[in-house]
Motif scaffolding. Structure first.
Motif, mmCIF file in Angstrom:
data_model
loop_
_atom_site.group_PDB
_atom_site.id
_atom_site.type_symbol
_atom_site.label_atom_id
_atom_site.label_comp_id
_atom_site.label_asym_id
_atom_site.label_seq_id
_atom_site.Cartn_x
_atom_site.Cartn_y
_atom_site.Cartn_z
ATOM 1 N N GLY A 1 4.725 -12.012 -3.338
ATOM 2 C CA GLY A 1 4.372 -11.202 -4.511
ATOM 3 C C GLY A 1 3.101 -10.403 -4.275
ATOM 4 N N GLN A 2 2.078 -11.044 -3.732
ATOM 5 C CA GLN A 2 0.833 -10.346 -3.429
ATOM 6 C C GLN A 2 1.056 -9.314 -2.322
ATOM 7 O OE1 GLN A 2 -2.309 -12.428 -1.434
ATOM 8 N NE2 GLN A 2 -3.855 -10.915 -2.008
ATOM 9 N N ALA A 3 1.861 -9.654 -1.325
ATOM 10 C CA ALA A 3 2.152 -8.706 -0.250
ATOM 11 C C ALA A 3 2.845 -7.474 -0.805
ATOM 12 C CB ALA A 3 3.017 -9.368 0.822
ATOM 13 N N GLY A 4 3.790 -7.678 -1.727
ATOM 14 C CA GLY A 4 4.481 -6.556 -2.358
ATOM 15 C C GLY A 4 3.534 -5.689 -3.157
ATOM 16 N N ALA A 5 2.607 -6.322 -3.877
ATOM 17 C CA ALA A 5 1.634 -5.565 -4.668
ATOM 18 C C ALA A 5 0.709 -4.756 -3.756
ATOM 19 C CB ALA A 5 0.818 -6.508 -5.543
ATOM 20 N N LEU A 6 0.251 -5.354 -2.663
ATOM 21 C CA LEU A 6 -0.593 -4.630 -1.712
ATOM 22 C C LEU A 6 0.178 -3.466 -1.074
ATOM 23 C CD1 LEU A 6 -2.403 -7.616 0.072
ATOM 24 C CD2 LEU A 6 -3.454 -5.901 -1.421
ATOM 25 N N ALA A 7 1.452 -3.700 -0.733
ATOM 26 C CA ALA A 7 2.267 -2.648 -0.116
ATOM 27 C C ALA A 7 2.516 -1.504 -1.092
ATOM 28 C CB ALA A 7 3.587 -3.233 0.377
ATOM 29 N N ALA A 8 2.696 -1.825 -2.371
ATOM 30 C CA ALA A 8 2.930 -0.780 -3.380
ATOM 31 C C ALA A 8 1.673 0.052 -3.605
ATOM 32 C CB ALA A 8 3.388 -1.411 -4.688
ATOM 33 N N ALA A 9 0.513 -0.546 -3.386
ATOM 34 C CA ALA A 9 -0.748 0.144 -3.639
ATOM 35 C C ALA A 9 -1.197 1.036 -2.480
ATOM 36 C CB ALA A 9 -1.840 -0.877 -3.945
ATOM 37 N N SER A 10 -0.664 0.776 -1.276
ATOM 38 C CA SER A 10 -1.166 1.500 -0.110
ATOM 39 C C SER A 10 -0.068 1.709 0.925
ATOM 40 C CB SER A 10 -2.313 0.696 0.516
ATOM 41 O OG SER A 10 -2.565 1.098 1.839
ATOM 42 N N PRO A 11 0.101 2.954 1.396
ATOM 43 C CA PRO A 11 1.074 3.185 2.466
ATOM 44 C C PRO A 11 0.713 2.424 3.745
ATOM 45 C CG PRO A 11 0.402 5.269 1.482
ATOM 46 C CD PRO A 11 -0.480 4.204 0.900
ATOM 47 N N HIS A 12 -0.586 2.286 4.013
ATOM 48 C CA HIS A 12 -1.012 1.525 5.186
ATOM 49 C C HIS A 12 -0.578 0.063 5.055
ATOM 50 C CE1 HIS A 12 -3.362 -0.132 8.443
ATOM 51 N NE2 HIS A 12 -3.934 -0.954 7.582
ATOM 52 N N ALA A 13 -0.741 -0.494 3.868
ATOM 53 C CA ALA A 13 -0.356 -1.889 3.645
ATOM 54 C C ALA A 13 1.160 -2.053 3.765
ATOM 55 C CB ALA A 13 -0.849 -2.369 2.280
ATOM 56 N N ALA A 14 1.909 -1.060 3.276
ATOM 57 C CA ALA A 14 3.367 -1.124 3.387
ATOM 58 C C ALA A 14 3.792 -1.116 4.855
ATOM 59 C CB ALA A 14 4.003 0.038 2.629
ATOM 60 N N ALA A 15 3.148 -0.269 5.654
ATOM 61 C CA ALA A 15 3.464 -0.216 7.085
ATOM 62 C C ALA A 15 3.082 -1.524 7.772
ATOM 63 C CB ALA A 15 2.744 0.958 7.737
ATOM 64 N N ALA A 16 1.957 -2.102 7.384
ATOM 65 C CA ALA A 16 1.524 -3.370 7.969
ATOM 66 C C ALA A 16 2.496 -4.493 7.624
ATOM 67 C CB ALA A 16 0.114 -3.717 7.478
ATOM 68 N N LEU A 17 2.969 -4.491 6.391
ATOM 69 C CA LEU A 17 3.934 -5.508 5.975
ATOM 70 C C LEU A 17 5.252 -5.341 6.738
ATOM 71 C CD1 LEU A 17 4.439 -7.907 4.130
ATOM 72 C CD2 LEU A 17 5.209 -6.294 2.367
ATOM 73 N N ALA A 18 5.695 -4.096 6.910
ATOM 74 C CA ALA A 18 6.920 -3.845 7.680
ATOM 75 C C ALA A 18 6.743 -4.329 9.126
ATOM 76 C CB ALA A 18 7.275 -2.365 7.648
ATOM 77 N N GLN A 19 5.574 -4.104 9.707
ATOM 78 C CA GLN A 19 5.303 -4.582 11.067
ATOM 79 C C GLN A 19 5.335 -6.107 11.127
ATOM 80 O OE1 GLN A 19 1.526 -2.909 12.052
ATOM 81 N NE2 GLN A 19 2.374 -0.911 12.630
ATOM 82 N N ALA A 20 4.804 -6.758 10.102
ATOM 83 C CA ALA A 20 4.803 -8.222 10.072
ATOM 84 C C ALA A 20 6.233 -8.760 10.050
ATOM 85 C CB ALA A 20 4.024 -8.721 8.857
ATOM 86 N N PHE A 21 7.093 -8.124 9.258
ATOM 87 C CA PHE A 21 8.496 -8.542 9.244
ATOM 88 C C PHE A 21 9.149 -8.257 10.594
ATOM 89 C CE2 PHE A 21 8.099 -9.000 4.686
ATOM 90 C CZ PHE A 21 8.986 -10.029 4.409
ATOM 91 N N GLY A 22 8.815 -7.132 11.216
ATOM 92 C CA GLY A 22 9.347 -6.821 12.540
ATOM 93 C C GLY A 22 8.965 -7.869 13.565
ATOM 94 N N VAL A 23 7.718 -8.339 13.511
ATOM 95 C CA VAL A 23 7.257 -9.404 14.419
ATOM 96 C C VAL A 23 8.060 -10.679 14.177
ATOM 97 C CG1 VAL A 23 5.319 -10.961 14.913
ATOM 98 C CG2 VAL A 23 4.940 -8.493 14.769
ATOM 99 N N SER A 24 8.255 -11.017 12.908
ATOM 100 C CA SER A 24 9.005 -12.234 12.573
ATOM 101 C C SER A 24 10.435 -12.164 13.090
ATOM 102 C CB SER A 24 9.016 -12.452 11.062
ATOM 103 O OG SER A 24 7.699 -12.612 10.603
ATOM 104 N N PHE A 25 11.063 -11.007 12.918
ATOM 105 C CA PHE A 25 12.424 -10.862 13.432
ATOM 106 C C PHE A 25 12.437 -10.812 14.956
ATOM 107 C CE2 PHE A 25 13.426 -9.561 9.045
ATOM 108 C CZ PHE A 25 14.470 -10.448 8.827
#
Length: 161
Positions: free
Chosen positions: A115-139
């Motif tokens: 939930g917090q990650a989603g809120a941070l991603a919605a607030a910032s394009p940089h945060a959204a890209a960082a979150l996408a990278q984190a999921f990419g690492v996990s996969f």
């Protein structure tokens, strides 16, 4: 008992490797998640993974039970069930830890859940890209683990009685 033509063509020794390759292809697709990845692409990759797992799990179970005598079937069923549950729990826990660590290292100020990650991603394009990278690492970690599934396919019998 004579084998049907379909049984000769769709032997586990052929179906399982193809299923693993499909699952790997879908997982590779997930490692490329980006901020602008469309939902249809995620759904298609998930479909490919599901098709691969469907072509892998049932034939693998059939092959595993094929050589088990009827008197040992209960023990074999229990052993496989326990192995599946333990491996599933360990794999899920490992990937959750990897995702948590990857998200924490890429998202400054992240200390909580999705939930917090989603809120941070919605607030910032940089945060959204960082979150996408984190999921990419996990996969990517899931992909590396999944590649290990190729090894047992070499042990599958090529000829069936």
């Amino acid at each position: 008992m004579p084998r049907s033509a379909a049984h000769r063509v769709f032997r586990p020794s052929w179906v399982i490797p193809v299923g693993i390759l499909l699952a790997l292809a879908g997982t590779v697709w997930y490692t490329q998640i980006g901020v602008h990845t469309p939902y249809w692409a995620l759904l298609l990759a998930l479909f490919v993974i599901g098709a691969g797992l469907g072509a892998t799990i049932t034939p693998a179970m059939a092959a595993a039970y094929q050589g088990v005598p009827p008197t040992a079937m209960g023990h074999a069923t229990s052993a496989i069930s326990v192995a599946q549950r333990v491996a599933g729990a360990l794999g899920s826990a490992l990937l959750a830890v990897v995702l948590q660590q990857a998200t924490t290292s890429r998202l400054p100020g992240f200390h909580s859940g999705i939930g917090q990650a989603g809120a941070l991603a919605a607030a910032s394009p940089h945060a959204a890209a960082a979150l996408a990278q984190a999921f990419g690492v996990s996969f990517g970690v899931a992909l590396a683990i999944s590649v290990l599934a190729v090894i047992p396919t070499a042990l599958l019998p090529r000829q069936e009685a």
